[in-house]
Design an enzyme around this catalytic site. Structure first.
Site, PDB file in Angstrom:
ATOM      1  CG  HIS A 105      -0.384   0.305   2.500  1.00  0.00           C
ATOM      2  ND1 HIS A 105      -0.069  -0.664   3.418  1.00  0.00           N
ATOM      3  CD2 HIS A 105      -0.046   1.475   3.088  1.00  0.00           C
ATOM      4  CE1 HIS A 105       0.426  -0.114   4.499  1.00  0.00           C
ATOM      5  NE2 HIS A 105       0.462   1.193   4.328  1.00  0.00           N
ATOM      6  CG  ASP A 136      -0.166  -4.074   2.598  1.00  0.00           C
ATOM      7  OD1 ASP A 136       0.026  -3.542   1.489  1.00  0.00           O
ATOM      8  OD2 ASP A 136      -0.277  -3.412   3.647  1.00  0.00           O
ATOM      9  N   GLY A 173       3.372   6.509   7.680  1.00  0.00           N
ATOM     10  CA  GLY A 173       4.767   6.719   7.325  1.00  0.00           C
ATOM     11  C   GLY A 173       5.666   5.645   7.885  1.00  0.00           C
ATOM     12  CB  SER A 197       3.218   1.719   6.098  1.00  0.00           C
ATOM     13  OG  SER A 197       2.036   1.903   6.835  1.00  0.00           O
ATOM     14  CB  VAL A 205     -11.027 -26.457   0.579  1.00  0.00           C
ATOM     15  CG1 VAL A 205     -10.740 -27.895   0.229  1.00  0.00           C
ATOM     16  CG2 VAL A 205      -9.885 -25.834   1.349  1.00  0.00           C
TER      17      VAL A 205
END
Length: 507
Positions: free
Chosen positions: A129, A159, A231, A233, A287
């Site tokens: 992201h 991510d 920030g 992240s 599944v």
């Protein structure tokens, strides 16, 4: 008291006197002389007990020493890991929404994130992201060097994303075994919250195996109370040995002190595949799964207390070949107990395509063992980001200009009277002025059109922008800007709504 008992009592009381025994003693003709008593030798004096104040002072000193050692441990971690942490700056278009904190930089919005170097030749691990919607990526190292970032691969399911920069012999982070991390242990988060580069915050590892957040397809988070902000992240969460435990990913906005990080084991596995192949080959057994809730367990005869309930089976998948059926409850994968559906997904992700795993299944109250061979999930690749697409070929860098009269507020950068308000020499009014040196009316080179996916668009130029400089030429005409752009490169200084910024264009 008889004489025998009395003798024993006196012997216990004054043994040093060596009194004669009284038992059976006969009276003598003359009294025995009295024994000479000698003063006992001086005994060593006991040390005085420390006062309460002295005890408190010693305890305080010991506590302060412990705190200093802890502080030094945090500082050592920052020194060790800091050079491997980078700040990531992402330019995106005006129409892209992002959870990052955005700031204006001329024609584009820019997002800030963090990353960690995991290969010495320029491999950088961050969050997907952080780079979502990127038209340009800039990586700033701890030593101040800046590089253009390229996307090596990204995996929206976890991510995670990997960038490459053209650099060699970079310091790299060491990854820990996140499965072995202990809840309650000290952790340190390093990143660039709100653009404040290389910020260090501390806390503890609050929990492991957090899922069910509903943000990503694969969720297996570490939880921490170390302060994490926009920030952070993509930056690392490390232990006191300076090893990466996880990649900081998000905060829970409804609470305080709840940050989540992708575990190092999952992050390292994804990063290696992204760097090598540009994608993640995720295992799949075919599944559909859901949690076995108490309500469902009560409605099913002899159901186990926990597990992952199979609600669908792909007829051509590995699970069908292993005789799994809807209604089965998977209670363990590869000898690891499963509490819910997320446990099964997490465990499958930790194994390679082609491996064969043992499953324990409960069907109708009976336990069965089966084996399943993992197949590739065959997920479609994520769409290419603007920064990954080759720029379309446009004459003149995709920029169309025209000469137009200056509008109010566009006569120089700071109004009609030059940069500091006073008139320029020879009647010139500011950088452009209303008239030139000879008094004639002057026009401004104004952007009339910007082609989609062109160098001009990627640089953030928009129709209506005014070109103040082009390759060092001040106040150029439209023809002069086009002439400067013939070599396929152009550095311009642009004015928009009273503010100026630089932009670099390259075909």
């Amino acid at each position: 008291m008889n004489s025998r008992r009395l003798t024993a009592s006196l012997a216990l009381l004054v043994p040093a006197l060596s009194l004669p025994s009284l038992a059976g003693a006969q009276p003598s003709a003359a009294p025995a002389p009295a024994p000479t008593l000698r003063a006992p030798s001086a005994l060593p004096k006991a040390a005085p007990a420390p006062s309460r104040a002295a005890t408190s002072s010693a305890a305080a000193a010991a506590g302060a020493a412990d705190l200093r050692r802890l502080g030094e441990a945090f500082a050592d971690v920052a020194d060790k890991v800091g050079p491997t942490v980078v700040q990531i700056e992402v330019a995106v278009g005006e129409d892209v929404a992002s959870p990052l904190r955005w700031f204006r930089d001329g024609g584009q919005r820019r997002g800030l994130g963090s990353g960690v170097i995991f290969s010495p030749d320029g491999g950088i691990l961050t969050n997907n992201h952080v780079i979502d919607g990127a038209r340009a990526i800039t990586v700033r190292l701890r030593d101040g060097r800046m590089f253009a970032g390229r996307v090596a691969g990204r995996d929206p399911a976890t991510d995670l994303a990997v960038l490459r920069i053209d650099a060699k012999d970079l310091p790299t982070a060491t990854f820990a075994d996140s499965d072995a991390a202990r809840v309650g242990a000290w952790v340190v988060a390093i990143g660039s919250p709100f653009g404040l580069g290389h910020t260090v915050t501390t806390g503890v590892l609050s929990a492991k195996g957090r899922g069910g957040v509903g943000v990503n397809d694969v969720e297996d988070y570490l939880q921490t109370d170390a302060s994490i902000n926009p920030g952070n992240s993509g930056g690392p969460l490390v232990d006191l040995d300076g090893r990466v435990l996880g990649i900081n990913t998000m905060i829970v906005s409804r609470g305080q002190g709840i940050g989540l990080a992708v575990p190092a084991n999952m992050a390292r596995r994804a990063a290696e595949q992204l760097l090598r192949h540009g994608r993640v080959d995720r295992a799949w057994i075919g599944v559909g799964l859901q949690d076995l809730t108490p309500q469902l367990a009560a409605a099913m005869p002899n159901a186990p207390r926990a597990g992952a309930l199979v609600n669908a089976v792909n007829p051509s998948g590995p699970a069908a070949r292993s005789n799994l059926q809807p209604g089965d409850v998977i209670t363990s994968v590869a000898a690891r107990p499963t509490r819910d559906a997320q446990d099964v997904i997490r465990e499958l992700f930790n194994h390679n395509v082609g491996e064969t795993l043992a499953l324990e299944v409960v069907r109708g109250g009976q336990r069965y063992q089966t084996r399943v061979t993992l197949a590739a999930r065959n997920e479609p690749p994520p769409p290419a980001l603007p920064v990954q697409r080759a720029p379309a070929s446009h004459p003149g860098l995709g920029l169309t200009l025209r000469d137009a009269p200056a509008e109010r507020g566009e006569r120089g950068e700071r109004g009609e009277r030059g940069e500091r308000g006073e008139r320029g020499e020879r009647g010139e009014r500011g950088e452009r002025g209303a008239r030139g040196a000879r008094g004639e009316a002057r026009s401004l080179a104004r952007v009339a059109f910007v082609a989609d996916d062109s160098p001009a668009e990627r640089a953030g130029l928009r129709p209506g922008d005014v070109i103040l400089e082009a390759d060092g030429r001040r106040a150029p005409t439209a023809a002069e800007v086009e002439e400067a752009a013939r070599d396929g490169e152009l550095l311009v200084r642009v004015q928009r709504r009273g503010a100026a910024f630089y932009a670099a264009l390259k075909r």
